[in-house]
Design an enzyme around this catalytic site. Structure first.
Site, PDB file in Angstrom:
ATOM      1  N   SER A 191       0.840  -1.191   0.000  1.00  0.00           N
ATOM      2  CA  SER A 191       0.000   0.000   0.000  1.00  0.00           C
ATOM      3  C   SER A 191       0.880   1.247   0.000  1.00  0.00           C
ATOM      4  O   SER A 191       1.656   1.452  -0.934  1.00  0.00           O
ATOM      5  CB  SER A 191      -0.954  -0.026   1.199  1.00  0.00           C
ATOM      6  OG  SER A 191      -1.924   0.994   1.095  1.00  0.00           O
ATOM      7  N   ASP A 410      -9.086  -5.441  -4.916  1.00  0.00           N
ATOM      8  CA  ASP A 410      -8.564  -4.403  -4.023  1.00  0.00           C
ATOM      9  C   ASP A 410      -9.570  -3.275  -3.897  1.00  0.00           C
ATOM     10  O   ASP A 410      -9.915  -2.623  -4.884  1.00  0.00           O
ATOM     11  CB  ASP A 410      -7.236  -3.884  -4.568  1.00  0.00           C
ATOM     12  CG  ASP A 410      -6.470  -3.037  -3.560  1.00  0.00           C
ATOM     13  OD1 ASP A 410      -7.117  -2.327  -2.771  1.00  0.00           O
ATOM     14  OD2 ASP A 410      -5.237  -3.079  -3.568  1.00  0.00           O
ATOM     15  N   HIS A 450      -7.146  -5.693  -0.376  1.00  0.00           N
ATOM     16  CA  HIS A 450      -6.012  -4.777  -0.299  1.00  0.00           C
ATOM     17  C   HIS A 450      -4.884  -5.395   0.536  1.00  0.00           C
ATOM     18  O   HIS A 450      -5.032  -5.592   1.753  1.00  0.00           O
ATOM     19  CB  HIS A 450      -6.455  -3.449   0.306  1.00  0.00           C
ATOM     20  CG  HIS A 450      -5.402  -2.396   0.279  1.00  0.00           C
ATOM     21  ND1 HIS A 450      -4.786  -1.976  -0.875  1.00  0.00           N
ATOM     22  CD2 HIS A 450      -4.845  -1.655   1.284  1.00  0.00           C
ATOM     23  CE1 HIS A 450      -3.904  -1.039  -0.593  1.00  0.00           C
ATOM     24  NE2 HIS A 450      -3.912  -0.832   0.713  1.00  0.00           N
TER      25      HIS A 450
END
Length: 551
Positions: A191, A410, A450
């Protein structure tokens, strides 16, 4: 071999002396550390499996009284490094005993707006023999805006400087502790950590030899801004308007997408393998069609709101700047936007960063967020946070390697962004796909949320997920080990096998596995958001549930 009581005593005595020697060595490092602008906060020598407290940890990082457990005999140091007259970063080092150290450094990044040390990756790294490091990126906490207010140097640490300082200090600490330099340096992050890794490769290409970058938040400001723009498109903050799509309607909308497109990849498994290939017409969910009941079906105004939610993000001048939100993904980042009947985004990063770093205004709120607010942030680019720079030529020329991975489910960073970034790097370097694959390979994981989790076979030794499955510690199943093999042996990862565990408990019962192939993108226009992914034929996993697949 039979061990007598006396032999056992000899062995125990040897290990006791070894531990005492290591403890003395750790204390010596802490008291004589020679790293510019650094101050040791605490240190200790900890045996493998020791559980210890992490005092002072803020709530958003798991506080107030979290604990961690060591995965090797380590010298643990916590120190601060001054980065400017008004800023400092905190570093954590886990240095395995010399016999267990593999000669390598592993640095880690952050998530969200930073502020939390990535203990999961540190634990995994130390357990594999890496001298493992983490950083708070210059502030404590992943929620809040006050640490950015009137603090441009703190923003610089979060934006681009913290990982570079971590790289330099980690190498120096290793040299001082072991008496020899690390032979290779690696980085793993997901991320924001993925953003930090790509930005580091652009700005400081000599820092690392290999980068493992998951769900990378490149073009970070557009990613965060998109949540506010999508919320506005579905009628927020006017939650009583006829165009507003209520939070409880969205799970049914997403499920309808899955029902429509799931089977098109040849398997009914609750996963849309390639969401960018499809377009969804919300008109099918209009009240009266019978697909949704009367409490969830869409009015004509809501149909238009849903349609707009799946269009790309455009600038105030009308240019497409960020891909469309992908079908089949949870929408909470923009649709969970009211509390007790009052308009409020649950996605706090937008308000925190714009309030603290963009506008420097404690009273700013996102209810009127617009493309102009997004464009202003892009023009300012606080702390050089928007790591959309695609010139990785220096990292490429030095022989650095990148394994990047991105879940196709995601909900936070649209996976099409990774494909666009990959092709953008190729264009910037003006090289062939073969040249790209010689240093940068991108793997998509259908059904992964994610960074981790989701209905797909997502576990590949993901950054920020602990512990690794000890049964699958090889370059075929673990992306970090694959990266090391590529950097040091020249063995490029042709596939990485993702694993799905029952109840997502890593190391538990395996319900599915699936091979992932590097991206082979076809030339396309930015706005098309379509590409072909090379995936293996799909077949049932022997002994599996029947709904999960192996390719």
């Amino acid at each position: 071999m039979h061990l007598s009581i006396s032999n056992i005593a000899v062995f125990l005595g040897f290990f006791a002396r070894l531990a005492a020697c290591s403890a003395d060595k750790c204390a010596l490092l802490a008291s004589n550390i020679s790293v510019a602008n650094s101050t040791v906060i605490t240190y200790d020598y900890l045996l493998n499996g020791t559980t210890f407290d992490l005092p002072g940890t803020v709530e958003s990082c798991g506080g107030p009284n979290p604990k961690a457990s060591t995965t090797a005999n380590v010298c643990r140091l916590v120190l601060t490094v001054t980065t400017s007259p008004s800023s400092e970063i905190q570093l954590e080092a886990w240095l395995p005993d010399s016999p267990a150290w593999n000669g390598r450094v592993l640095a880690t990044g952050n998530g969200g707006i930073g502020g939390c040390i990535d203990y999961a990756t540190i634990q995994n790294g130390a357990g594999l023999g890496f001298a493992s490091f983490g950083t708070n990126a210059g502030h404590n906490g992943s929620v809040g805006y006050d640490f950015f207010l009137n603090q441009p140097e703190v923003i610089n640490d979060f934006g681009h400087r913290a990982i570079h300082v971590e790289a330099e200090v980690s190498k120096e600490l290793v040299h001082q502790y072991y008496g020899t330099k690390a032979r290779k340096a690696y980085y793993a992050g997901c991320s924001t950590g993925g953003r930090q890794g790509f930005q580091n490769a652009h700005l400081y290409p000599e820092d690392f030899d290999g980068l493992l970058l998951g769900s990378p938040g490149v073009d970070w400001l557009h990613i965060v801004a998109s949540k506010g723009i999508l919320a506005r498109r579905i009628g927020w903050p006017y939650i009583n308007s006829s165009a507003y799509v209520r939070p409880e309607q969205w799970p049914a909308i997403v499920e309808a997408q899955i029902q429509e497109f799931d089977a098109l990849d040849g398997v009914l498994d609750g996963i849309i393998d390639e969401p960018t290939k499809h377009r969804f017409d919300p008109m099918s969910l209009t009240c009266g069609t019978g697909l949704l009941n009367s409490s969830l079906c869409l009015s004509p105004q809501q149909v238009e709101s849903v349609r707009r939610a799946y269009e790309p993000i455009v600038s105030s001048s009308g240019q497409i700047v960020y891909p469309a939100f992908e079908l089949g993904s949870k929408t909470d980042v923009f649709s969970a936007n009211q509390v007790n009947g009052t308009a409020k985004l649950s996605y706090t990063i937008l308000q925190d960063f714009w309030r603290g770093a963009v506008f420097n205004n404690t009273h700013w709120t996102p209810e009127n967020f617009s493309e102009s607010d997004m464009d202003l942030a892009i023009s300012i680019n606080p702390g050089q946070v928007n790591a959309a720079e695609k010139d990785l030529s220096s990292f490429y020329r030095k022989g650095g390697k990148i394994i990047s991975y991105h879940g196709r489910n995601d909900e936070t960073v649209t996976s099409a962004l990774s494909e666009q970034f990959f092709t953008g790097v190729q264009t910037a370097l003006d090289v062939t796909l073969q040249d790209m694959h010689s240093f940068y390979r991108l793997f998509f994981l259908p059904g992964m949320h994610h960074c981790s989790g989701g209905p797909g076979a997502w576990s590949i030794g993901n950054a920020q997920k602990y512990p690794y499955d000890k049964k699958l510690l090889d370059s075929k199943h673990n992306a970090l080990i694959a990266l090391v093999s590529w950097v040091e042996n020249g063995t490029a990862p042709e596939t990485i096998v993702g694993t799905k565990y029952e109840d997502d408990v890593i190391g538990g019962n395996i319900t599915a596995q699936r091979s992932k192939y590097p991206l082979h993108p076809a030339p396309h226009k930015f706005s098309a958001l379509r590409f072909s992914q090379n995936i293996a034929p799909i077949h049932l996993l022997a002994g599996g549930t029947g709904s999960m697949m192996q390719a």
